[in-house]
Design an enzyme around this catalytic site. Structure first.
Site, PDB file in Angstrom:
ATOM      1  CD  GLU A 153      -2.590   0.966   2.792  1.00 28.58           C
ATOM      2  OE1 GLU A 153      -2.236   0.124   3.643  1.00 28.58           O
ATOM      3  OE2 GLU A 153      -3.603   1.682   2.936  1.00 28.58           O
ATOM      4  CE  LYS A 171      -7.211   1.166   3.129  1.00 33.36           C
ATOM      5  NZ  LYS A 171      -6.033   1.502   3.979  1.00 33.36           N
ATOM      6  CB  CYS A 208      -4.524  -2.135   4.035  1.00 28.55           C
ATOM      7  SG  CYS A 208      -3.620  -2.574   5.536  1.00 28.55           S
TER       8      CYS A 208
END
Lengths: 541, 541
Positions: A44, A111, A147
């Protein structure tokens, strides 16, 4: 079904140094290509590193990111999936992943789940994405997650419903005790539940107070771990997808670490990265003959080598001969530079200057603090003159209740044991002794009753409950957020609990001026436990 | 049309002390009722105070809030609108307002716009509301908004479209230079645009580094200010709605403060609140004969009274006679407790202990730091012995470039000038002298060239650019987020700009261990400017 090879770049970015990170990513991609990988996945936000905090708000970020993309465009014949900051023309900022091949961007994923609790502040910086990214390559259907996304059942379910075979998960997942194993176990169950292969690449390295353990892995959709990378090390991990078997080949993984080994290695890596990346040539610390400084010294030597470590023993009237002997013995054992500086003349000259002000006021902690502050000033003097970083040696139990002197033993740029309770300090010392042929920490340092040696015949237990009791109360109050009433109801002495909580609350001002130190718990001070200094909250219910 | 009377409680909550706050709110409501008010409005989150940070996450919060409601239920015959933390049964937490009369809750409003930038972290704690609250009372239609809501045109427009006549706005809006006036001007334009009366009640008081100025007001829908409360003072402000005129009566307001008066009063209140609420009996500071400590002393005396302020002059070889004279003169002027402590013997004994380690290494900043750290240790000794809080005296210019000594002059619990650039320090000193018959700060302290007096004949400008240049560069870099290239393009010397930015970046570790101090700028260090210590971001574009 085609076979292919994936590389997981368990990479340690230099936070904010986009140029250097892009160059390193380019090298890693080329190395993976040389090993015949078809795809490489980075963590990330790999281009800027995690967490970059308010650097993410600097106006030239998108220009710098663009330069990183130009650098990465030079990589040919391998698909790269990497994290970056996506700033769109309408002024939005996303925590994103790019899929790039031969300089072309094949897709961008934003994300969807932005953590904003604990150590995380992603909503300060990013907007939420609302779309999945799926791509076909080598006859295989890949999806991308970042994540927190993988911890949201909803998000993962949606991706699985798109008939994705492998989810590529880019992570910067911070370490805490037991987290590497917890992650693998959770993801194994999830892979099985969702019938989804998981390729999980994690950042590695220390960044200020945060530790990223790496421990990247590939898990097959049956829940079996195909391969797992070591913790606390940069690695390029490979995994072969066997088309005939429709699964990633199961190979030998790095063994899971036992708890004390895990914590110890975490602290070593955090210390090494902090020293190296802050540009100090070495470290210096005060060695007292006690267990905290003994363990800190061992960690420092394991992190950066004995030749870069200096220790000073600074005895005063109340320092026992045993302490001087043990400190000298450990210094000799470990082969570090060691010196002794008596502090009596300095403390006495402080006293003489202060007596006219003090009048007949009785001696109290003031005089003890003068000893600690004289030592702190000496360490800083040596640090200023020769450039070594001062490591402070206090532990979490002390720091919680303020059993430490601001500008005294709290002096330093990095507090190695800041998030380690005293009971764990003992365990770590024993662990460290167990892994070398001869113990590096003298036995007596571990077995004798802890003392700050600031008064004649003092022991820590004159002022504090036994450490196993203290740490249990602290854990309940800090990590578990329990109330005073509930902790007393667990069976602890009411007066002891009240005193401990009063001390924790009162000493917020002290902690606020302490140095940073590596987080290993599920509730570290500072970034993760943000309490006001002026605080009228009354303990009780 | 009915007439009625509204009370605005410009209230200073004790953060976290829900019990005490509820009791005080009850008293204020009863006082307003005695003055024949029909409605009283309190600030945002009045029950717990703003910002309560992670106290908001403590499990017993909802129990404590419930007890506060029971307390407030005892108030009769007046409508109360107050901020509180609303925890719903489904586990959500909202930043909310309750409308209560005679112990009955008539309505609850959940804040819709949660600021999560700058000094704000509301998304860490709260969920967003999605509904307006409108109620009729005394034949008048009221709506409720909370702080950030009023800055969202969308939200206000929606409320206005519900035919609301008066918006009751509950606020905890932090101070920065010029903010009180900016707020009134913006709200006046908004009231007119939306054809909406605004009743704006703001929190007042210092909380750690944040200052809440109060400056509550009532603005009529024609944009005219009906009444405005003073800044930096707890007040119960009244406003009469005249039914016949369909507007709030325009009465005499507290005058708007000139800039230096505003900043000065802000710092005085912040210092007073910090000292009183942290429970210290008084303060102590090191008086150097320089302008920073002179101004800090004046602020301290104005905040808590001369009888609670102690100052110590700690001369060394390089301290000029002028400095000693000026320090003594100011101390006498202000009627504080003053003492002199020569530090030569202590510094010499540090030197003697360190010489064997230093060998032939040439003298450098190390020796200067020993002077500063000796002074810091003496101040802490006096603080420990008699219980006074150490005020540190550094300014924002110094702290930005690290022209200060960690554990030396940075010692202290509250840094009064932490967010005040040196050029403003001069202005504030002149302002303070202008408001008393005889100057409290000796003229010479203001006019002589600034010097740390750590070397013979040293002045600050040996190491730093002139303060007007330095502060302009710092402002561009810190407050305006400009890049190095852009600042150079403004016409500053390139080498000077590069040096200043390098120093700002490098000294993050020092600032991180500094004490808190009141925020007066639009970009204060710490809570508002969150930079990593290990930081590879390269200055330039």
């Amino acid at each position: 079904m085609k076979s292919f090879k994936i590389a997981l770049a368990q990479f340690s970015p230099h936070i904010g140094n986009i140029e250097a990170n892009a160059e390193k990513m380019q090298q890693l991609a080329n190395e993976a290509k040389a090993q015949k990988s078809d795809l490489i996945i980075f963590p990330e936000l790999a281009t800027i590193g995690y967490p970059a905090e308010d650097l993410l708000l600097r106006p030239s970020l998108s220009k710098r990111t663009q330069l990183a993309f130009e650098q990465l465009s030079q990589v040919k014949d391998i698909v790269m999936v990497f994290g970056f900051v996506n700033q769109t023309e309408d002024g939005q900022r996303y925590n994103s992943a790019a899929v790039m091949k031969d300089g072309k961007i094949l897709g961008i994923y934003n994300k969807q789940n932005l953590p904003n609790y604990g150590v995380f502040d992603e909503k300060r910086y990013f907007n939420e994405g609302h779309q999945h990214l799926v791509f076909e390559y080598l006859g295989h259907k890949f999806g991308v997650l970042i994540c927190e996304d993988i911890w949201s059942l909803n998000t993962v379910q949606q991706l699985a419903q798109l008939n994705v075979e492998t989810a590529l998960v880019l992570n910067a997942s911070p370490y805490e005790v037991g987290k590497p194993q917890h992650r693998v176990e959770t993801m194994s169950a999830l892979a099985k539940q969702m019938n989804l292969n998981l390729v999980y690449a994690n950042q590695v390295g220390g960044q200020d107070d945060l530790i990223f353990d790496g421990t990247s892995f590939v898990i097959n959709k049956d829940g079996a771990v195909a391969v797992q990378a070591p913790s606390f090390k940069e690695t390029l991990l490979y995994s072969d997808y066997i088309g005939e078997q429709q699964s990633y080949q199961v190979t030998e993984s790095s063994p899971t670490l036992e708890t004390m080994a895990e914590i110890y290695q975490a602290l070593v890596m955090a210390t090494r990265d902090y020293v190296h990346r802050s540009g100090f040539p070495g470290v210096i610390l005060g060695l007292s003959g006690g267990i905290d400084s003994a363990l800190t010294l061992a960690i420092a030597v394991d992190a950066i080598g004995a030749d870069k470590v200096q220790a000073v023993m600074m005895p005063y009237t109340y320092t026992s001969q045993i302490s001087v002997e043990d400190a000298a013995a450990q210094a000799k054992n470990m082969g570090i530079t060691f010196g002794i500086a008596e502090i009596n003349p300095i403390v006495n000259s402080f006293m003489q200057t202060l007596y006219p002000f003090f009048g007949n006021a009785p001696a109290d902690a003031t005089e003890e603090n003068l000893q600690a502050r004289t030592r702190g000033t000496l360490l800083m003097g040596l640090s200023n003159k020769f450039g070594n970083l001062v490591l402070s040696t206090g532990n979490k139990s002390e720091l919680s209740v303020g059993y430490c002197t601001l500008y005294g033993d709290m002096v330093g740029g990095f507090a190695v044991l800041k998030d380690v309770y005293k009971t764990i300090v003992f365990e770590l010392a024993k662990y460290r002794n167990s892994i070398s042929e001869t113990p590096v920490i003298p036995e007596r340092v571990i077995t004798r009753p802890p003392s700050a040696e600031l008064r004649p015949d003092q022991t820590d237990q004159d002022s504090l409950p036994a450490y196993d009791v203290l740490d249990a109360i602290l854990y309940a109050y800090i990590e578990e957020d329990m109330s005073q009433d509930d902790i007393i109801a667990k069976g602890f002495d009411a007066d002891v609990v009240k005193k401990v909580i009063r001390l924790v609350d009162f000493n917020e001002y002290k902690r606020r001026q302490g140095s940073i130190g590596p987080r290993i718990s599920s509730r570290a001070f500072s970034r993760e436990r943000r309490y006001p200094i002026i605080n009228g909250w009354k303990a009780g219910l």
